[in-house]
Design an enzyme around this catalytic site. Structure first.
Site, PDB file in Angstrom:
ATOM      1  N   PRO A 120       6.971   7.245  -5.794  1.00 24.47           N
ATOM      2  CA  PRO A 120       7.042   8.069  -7.006  1.00 24.47           C
ATOM      3  C   PRO A 120       7.635   7.278  -8.166  1.00 24.47           C
ATOM      4  O   PRO A 120       8.594   6.517  -7.991  1.00 24.47           O
ATOM      5  CB  PRO A 120       7.948   9.224  -6.577  1.00 24.47           C
ATOM      6  CG  PRO A 120       7.752   9.333  -5.100  1.00 24.47           C
ATOM      7  CD  PRO A 120       7.615   7.903  -4.635  1.00 24.47           C
TER       8      PRO A 120
ATOM      9  N   TYR B 141      27.380   2.997  -1.242  1.00 24.02           N
ATOM     10  CA  TYR B 141      27.718   4.167  -2.057  1.00 24.02           C
ATOM     11  C   TYR B 141      28.563   5.176  -1.275  1.00 24.02           C
ATOM     12  O   TYR B 141      29.210   6.030  -1.869  1.00 24.02           O
ATOM     13  CB  TYR B 141      26.462   4.883  -2.550  1.00 24.02           C
ATOM     14  CG  TYR B 141      25.556   4.095  -3.456  1.00 24.02           C
ATOM     15  CD1 TYR B 141      25.926   2.854  -3.976  1.00 24.02           C
ATOM     16  CD2 TYR B 141      24.302   4.601  -3.796  1.00 24.02           C
ATOM     17  CE1 TYR B 141      25.064   2.145  -4.792  1.00 24.02           C
ATOM     18  CE2 TYR B 141      23.444   3.901  -4.623  1.00 24.02           C
ATOM     19  CZ  TYR B 141      23.820   2.671  -5.116  1.00 24.02           C
ATOM     20  OH  TYR B 141      22.969   1.975  -5.929  1.00 24.02           O
TER      21      TYR B 141
ATOM     22  N   LYS C  15      20.052   0.738   0.819  1.00 24.53           N
ATOM     23  CA  LYS C  15      20.315  -0.693   0.682  1.00 24.53           C
ATOM     24  C   LYS C  15      21.349  -1.171   1.696  1.00 24.53           C
ATOM     25  O   LYS C  15      22.300  -0.454   2.001  1.00 24.53           O
ATOM     26  CB  LYS C  15      20.831  -0.997  -0.729  1.00 24.53           C
ATOM     27  CG  LYS C  15      19.983  -0.411  -1.851  1.00 24.53           C
ATOM     28  CD  LYS C  15      20.626  -0.653  -3.203  1.00 24.53           C
ATOM     29  CE  LYS C  15      19.961   0.191  -4.278  1.00 24.53           C
ATOM     30  NZ  LYS C  15      20.293   1.629  -4.160  1.00 24.53           N
TER      31      LYS C  15
ATOM     32  N   GLY D  72       0.780  -1.229   0.000  1.00 26.42           N
ATOM     33  CA  GLY D  72       0.000   0.000   0.000  1.00 26.42           C
ATOM     34  C   GLY D  72       0.812   1.278   0.000  1.00 26.42           C
ATOM     35  O   GLY D  72       0.271   2.363  -0.234  1.00 26.42           O
ATOM     36  N   VAL D  73       2.115   1.193   0.275  1.00 29.95           N
ATOM     37  CA  VAL D  73       2.971   2.385   0.233  1.00 29.95           C
ATOM     38  C   VAL D  73       3.063   2.872  -1.204  1.00 29.95           C
ATOM     39  O   VAL D  73       3.170   2.085  -2.142  1.00 29.95           O
ATOM     40  CB  VAL D  73       4.375   2.073   0.794  1.00 29.95           C
ATOM     41  CG1 VAL D  73       5.354   3.197   0.492  1.00 29.95           C
ATOM     42  CG2 VAL D  73       4.300   1.826   2.297  1.00 29.95           C
TER      43      VAL D  73
ATOM     44  N   GLY E  63      12.809   8.459  -9.569  1.00 29.07           N
ATOM     45  CA  GLY E  63      13.616   8.905  -8.440  1.00 29.07           C
ATOM     46  C   GLY E  63      15.015   9.243  -8.899  1.00 29.07           C
ATOM     47  O   GLY E  63      15.420   8.895 -10.019  1.00 29.07           O
ATOM     48  N   LEU E  64      15.765   9.904  -8.050  1.00 31.81           N
ATOM     49  CA  LEU E  64      17.162  10.206  -8.344  1.00 31.81           C
ATOM     50  C   LEU E  64      18.048   9.132  -7.740  1.00 31.81           C
ATOM     51  O   LEU E  64      17.975   8.867  -6.542  1.00 31.81           O
ATOM     52  CB  LEU E  64      17.567  11.566  -7.764  1.00 31.81           C
ATOM     53  CG  LEU E  64      19.051  11.923  -7.958  1.00 31.81           C
ATOM     54  CD1 LEU E  64      19.315  12.317  -9.416  1.00 31.81           C
ATOM     55  CD2 LEU E  64      19.493  13.025  -7.011  1.00 31.81           C
ATOM     56  N   GLY E  65      18.900   8.528  -8.564  1.00 33.17           N
ATOM     57  CA  GLY E  65      19.893   7.589  -8.065  1.00 33.17           C
ATOM     58  C   GLY E  65      21.212   8.296  -7.832  1.00 33.17           C
ATOM     59  O   GLY E  65      21.567   9.222  -8.570  1.00 33.17           O
TER      60      GLY E  65
ATOM     61  N   HIS F 142      21.011  -5.366  -1.046  1.00 29.25           N
ATOM     62  CA  HIS F 142      21.672  -4.875  -2.256  1.00 29.25           C
ATOM     63  C   HIS F 142      21.981  -5.980  -3.267  1.00 29.25           C
ATOM     64  O   HIS F 142      22.014  -5.737  -4.472  1.00 29.25           O
ATOM     65  CB  HIS F 142      22.969  -4.165  -1.862  1.00 29.25           C
ATOM     66  CG  HIS F 142      23.409  -3.121  -2.822  1.00 29.25           C
ATOM     67  ND1 HIS F 142      24.021  -1.952  -2.432  1.00 29.25           N
ATOM     68  CD2 HIS F 142      23.345  -3.059  -4.166  1.00 29.25           C
ATOM     69  CE1 HIS F 142      24.303  -1.219  -3.491  1.00 29.25           C
ATOM     70  NE2 HIS F 142      23.915  -1.871  -4.557  1.00 29.25           N
TER      71      HIS F 142
ATOM     72  N   ASP G  92      17.255   7.475  -4.158  1.00 31.24           N
ATOM     73  CA  ASP G  92      17.754   6.114  -3.976  1.00 31.24           C
ATOM     74  C   ASP G  92      19.251   6.148  -3.711  1.00 31.24           C
ATOM     75  O   ASP G  92      20.030   6.632  -4.529  1.00 31.24           O
ATOM     76  CB  ASP G  92      17.476   5.281  -5.232  1.00 31.24           C
ATOM     77  CG  ASP G  92      18.132   3.912  -5.151  1.00 31.24           C
ATOM     78  OD1 ASP G  92      17.647   3.073  -4.377  1.00 31.24           O
ATOM     79  OD2 ASP G  92      19.148   3.696  -5.852  1.00 31.24           O
TER      80      ASP G  92
END
Length: 295
Positions: free
Chosen positions: A15, A50, A75, A11-12, A18-20, A108, A45
């Site tokens: 968008p 990262y 992640k 249910g969430v 998104g921006l990675g 990940h 994201d």
């Protein structure tokens, strides 16, 4: 403009775009995130591996966009797999991001060589979900056989499976497996940034087939690839550090590809992966320590 939303299996609402920030240097991440949110993005994201979660959090705060309007996805890296280690991985990520709740928390990699650790890590995600510390959980780079093994030993069906997916590598069998289980396919590298078109040495952005479609809409090849993913029902997370390109990637909601154009892009699939083979991800060759928050 308001970003179209996709509804996850719990249910969430996520968008569509998104921006990675994969491979975005920490000193460029804050500005990129702030530029994206000002352009209209509401999904960022990142990942522990990262090394820029702290800067993502700073960019969100600087943007002035209310926290509850931004969906944060991050992640767990393989080095933090295992039940207790993954619970702690949440604390590390939340601390770096500067948040109490992570909206979408995913594994990940499948880590096939130690799938027992993968199962324990996912069970930790289930605990975090049950406690309300995360709003949705999922996986990344899981192949159909990994999904089957995971689902056989866990309770909560992943909300997303984030995979390499662009016109030249479409993973249709994996997309079908995701759909069969009610798992949203989320595309990393959705504009083929890690590959070249066909057997050419040229960028995907120079593919004549994509440029021809782009010309009919007054758009770029990148915008056509993103629109293709969106129209086929996927979540797309392009990356860029340039404010102009970030805004351009978001400008994909005022045109529509025709069925013939969608089919023409579908025909570009080469079946050749650009990123690492999921089966080759091991602790020996990809393991690395994830620093504590504040280090």
């Amino acid at each position: 403009m308001t970003v179209p939303l996709l509804t996850l299996n719990n249910g969430v609402q996520l968008p569509t775009i998104g921006l990675g920030v994969f491979q975005t240097p920490p000193d460029e991440t804050t500005d990129a995130v702030e530029a994206a949110l000002r352009a209209g993005y509401r999904h960022i994201d990142t990942a522990a591996a990262y090394g820029n979660e702290q800067q993502v959090g700073e960019g969100i705060r600087r943007s002035g966009v209310p926290r509850d309007e931004v969906l944060i996805e991050t992640k767990v890296w393989i080095s933090d797999y295992g039940y207790d280690a993954t619970l702690h991985a949440f604390e590390k990520s939340a601390g770096k991001l500067g948040v109490d709740t992570i909206d979408l928390f995913i594994l990940h990699q499948a880590l096939p060589s130690r799938f027992d650790l993968t199962i324990e890590a996912y069970k930790a995600l289930e605990t975090l979900f049950a406690e309300g510390k995360v709003r949705a959980i999922g996986v990344s780079n899981f192949m159909p056989e990994h999904l089957e093994k995971l689902l056989a030993e866990t309770t909560v069906v992943p909300a997303v499976n984030q995979i390499e997916l662009h016109p030249y590598f479409q993973q249709k069998e994996l997309q079908a497996a995701n759909a069969a289980h009610g798992i949203l396919t989320q595309a990393w590298s959705p504009i083929g940034g890690i590959t070249h078109y066909r057997d050419s040495d040229k960028s995907a952005l120079e593919d004549p087939a994509l440029l021809a479609i782009a010309e009919t809409h007054g758009k770029s090849a990148a915008q056509v690839m993103l629109r293709w993913g969106i129209q086929e029902g996927r979540s797309v997370i392009p990356k860029s550090t340039k404010a102009t390109r970030i805004a351009e990637n978001f400008d994909v909601f005022d045109f529509e590809l025709t069925p013939d154009q969608l089919a023409a892009i579908d025909d570009l699939d080469t079946g050749t992966r650009g990123g690492p083979e999921p089966e080759f991800i091991t602790l020996d060759n990809f393991g690395k320590p994830i620093p504590e928050a504040g280090e």
